[in-house]
Design an enzyme around this catalytic site. Structure first.
Site, PDB file in Angstrom:
ATOM      1  N   LYS A  53     -19.387   2.200   0.270  1.00 39.43           N
ATOM      2  CA  LYS A  53     -19.821   1.504   1.534  1.00 39.43           C
ATOM      3  C   LYS A  53     -21.305   1.517   1.416  1.00 39.43           C
ATOM      4  O   LYS A  53     -21.888   0.334   1.842  1.00 39.43           O
ATOM      5  CB  LYS A  53     -19.664   2.698   2.856  1.00 39.43           C
ATOM      6  CG  LYS A  53     -20.118   2.102   3.980  1.00 39.43           C
ATOM      7  CD  LYS A  53     -19.689   3.101   5.048  1.00 39.43           C
ATOM      8  CE  LYS A  53     -20.436   2.704   6.592  1.00 39.43           C
ATOM      9  NZ  LYS A  53     -20.154   3.310   7.595  1.00 39.43           N
ATOM     10  N   HIS A  87      17.846 -18.361 -17.843  1.00 38.71           N
ATOM     11  CA  HIS A  87      17.419 -18.545 -16.408  1.00 38.71           C
ATOM     12  C   HIS A  87      18.205 -17.415 -15.618  1.00 38.71           C
ATOM     13  O   HIS A  87      19.071 -17.724 -14.672  1.00 38.71           O
ATOM     14  CB  HIS A  87      17.971 -19.991 -15.907  1.00 38.71           C
ATOM     15  CG  HIS A  87      17.471 -21.113 -16.806  1.00 38.71           C
ATOM     16  ND1 HIS A  87      15.947 -21.163 -16.837  1.00 38.71           N
ATOM     17  CD2 HIS A  87      17.992 -21.726 -17.491  1.00 38.71           C
ATOM     18  CE1 HIS A  87      15.627 -22.301 -17.590  1.00 38.71           C
ATOM     19  NE2 HIS A  87      16.942 -22.974 -18.176  1.00 38.71           N
TER      20      HIS A  87
END
Length: 505
Positions: free
Chosen positions: A136, A266
């Protein structure tokens, strides 16, 4: 006054060297109990937190850094007169570097050999608070949470001061680190103490950026611990589609009890077989649909030998993956420069949820881990399947489970002869599977068939019967089951109900 660095680490990798370098740059070191002992045992001068705060570590170390002198030193704003005044009044001095890594809760949370209380004691409280406070206040404080950061941090320190850009990047990494830690804790507590989770928390580290997604205009990134499961031994980098198809291939082949091979295109199997050897399994799988196999992904559940490797080199394949390869096989397979060779380090986790994004949220479900056993297989026809037919039916069931719905799979002698995948009509899937089989000279007389869901009408079963199939496995459960069973009896087909549906969308 010396600048101060606070060090409190569970992972002490390179911490002695890091602290020693900080001292060279005129930093004083504050350290918590075990970290302080490690440093002092190695000749690194430091001040214990309890001496600095004039307050002892208490409750077996549960409280040691939670003190205004520590958090004030981290959070004070160096350019705000009111903060400077209050710091002076309360004997608080700035702390410019916070080096913290956390108790190893992520490493112990899934262990079965330790108690719940031991797991809870491995939840860090002060550490995340220190990290968040430092992050922070990144304008003034550098926060380090990983030994991998030490080297580049020291390099920049050697060149002068740590830049605001570096401090801000370290802060971002720090918040990401505590977020992941909190996610693991929250998920654990909900699993232990709540009947249902209250949220889906996903927190995966970036593994690597992909060249693109399904198509070149789509961006894509791989997150998580993919390398825990697969190791790329050779070839080009993996693409998005490669990873999807690789996963499908490995999930299918991992279900074979016998030596097996699966060829995926696929995400659907265009070839699958079990046999007495890896080479035979591959030859049988390839013969199922050698045209579709071109450019496919081939997966094995046993070690690949040089004989199989030579046959694999006869066609273009995107990926070959297996639990292991002989040295001779690797040498042979590496002759194809771009083809990927993948070592299957472990099979996909059966407990990993399946997640799909939808507008406004996510769909989350359990993975389909269903398996059928002999006592689940209910013969519903006059004709009983033979033992060899039952073996083929079970194999067909596994292949069908890993085929997109609607799915029909024809099998004979441990080999997929034809696969009909992803059709809107189950009858069309049967027709396509038969066309594929006949295209490559496979005779369906005496074959078996699997359907991933029940036949809503008898037409699908009648279509299958046209080709000489002698036995069918399906879930059952249609309101017209009796109609379907009647059609099977009229065509002298045996049929098994499993009671399990395997839709795959």
């Amino acid at each position: 006054m010396k600048k101060l660095a606070l060090i409190s680490v569970s992972d002490k990798t390179n911490i002695v060297e890091f602290a020693s370098e900080l001292i060279k740059h005129k930093y004083g070191i504050l350290a918590t109990g075990k970290t302080a002992k490690t440093l002092m045992d190695n000749g690194v001068e430091c001040t214990e937190i309890s001496d600095f705060t004039s307050y002892p570590e208490i409750f077996s170390g549960r409280v040691k850094t939670l003190n205004p002198k520590i958090f004030g030193g981290i959070l004070m704003r160096r350019d705000l007169e009111e903060d400077i005044r209050q710091a002076a009044e309360n004997n608080i001095v700035p702390i410019d570097i916070v080096c913290v890594n956390l108790y190893p809760f992520p490493q112990v949370v899934n262990r079965d050999d330790i108690s719940l209380q031991v797991k809870i004691e491995n939840i860090d409280i002060g550490g995340p608070s220190l990290i968040r406070a430092a992050a922070k206040n990144y304008k003034y404080v550098s926060v380090l949470t990983n030994p991998d950061q030490y080297e580049r941090f020291l390099q920049e320190l050697n060149e002068g001061e740590i830049s605001l850009e570096t401090r801000s990047k370290l802060a971002a990494e720090a918040f990401s680190h505590t977020s992941m830690y909190d996610t693991i804790i929250a998920n654990f507590f909900e699993k232990e103490f709540l009947p249902e989770p209250t949220a889906v928390r996903l927190n995966y580290k970036t593994a690597f950026r992909l060249r693109y997604g399904e198509n070149p205009h789509q961006k894509a990134t791989l997150f998580g611990d993919f390398s825990d499961y697969f190791e790329v031994l050779h070839g080009k980098e993996l693409s998005y589609n490669n990873i999807i198809d690789l996963t499908a291939a490995v999930e299918l082949v991992s279900e074979f009890d016998k030596t097996g091979c699966a060829i995926i295109k696929h995400t659907n199997p265009c070839g699958a077989a079990v046999a007495n050897s890896v080479t035979e399994a591959y030859e049988k799988a390839l013969s199922g649909d050698p045209v579709s196999a071109f450019g496919g992904i081939v997966a094995f559940n046993k070690e690949v030998d040089v004989e199989t490797a030579r046959k694999l080199n006869d066609i273009f394949l995107e990926i070959v993956c297996a639990p292991s390869f002989t040295e001779e096989a690797l040498d042979e397979l590496k002759k194809k420069k771009n083809r990927r060779l993948i070592h299957i380090k472990k099979y996909p986790d059966e407990n990993q949820p399946v997640i799909k994004s939808v507008p406004g949220g996510l769909l989350v479900q359990d993975k389909d881990n269903s398996k059928i056993s002999d006592n689940m297989m209910k013969v519903v026809t006059e004709r009983e399947p033979t033992r060899s037919e039952i073996e083929d039916l079970k194999f067909a069931w596994v292949v069908c489970k890993h085929t997109k719905s609607n799915a029909i799979v024809f099998v004979k002698d441990g080999k997929a002869l034809g696969v009909g995948a992803g059709q809107m009509s189950r009858v069309d899937s049967a027709k396509i599977a038969a066309i594929k089989a006949k295209q490559f000279g496979h005779h369906l007389e005496g074959a078996v068939a699997a359907s991933d869901a029940f036949f809503p009408f008898a037409d699908g079963l009648i279509e299958i019967a046209k080709y000489g199939v002698v036995s069918v496995i399906q879930p059952g459960g249609s309101v017209r089951d009796e109609e379907v069973i009647k059609a099977a009896n009229e065509n002298n087909i045996s049929m098994i109900f499993t009671g399990i549906r395997n839709f795959k969308h």
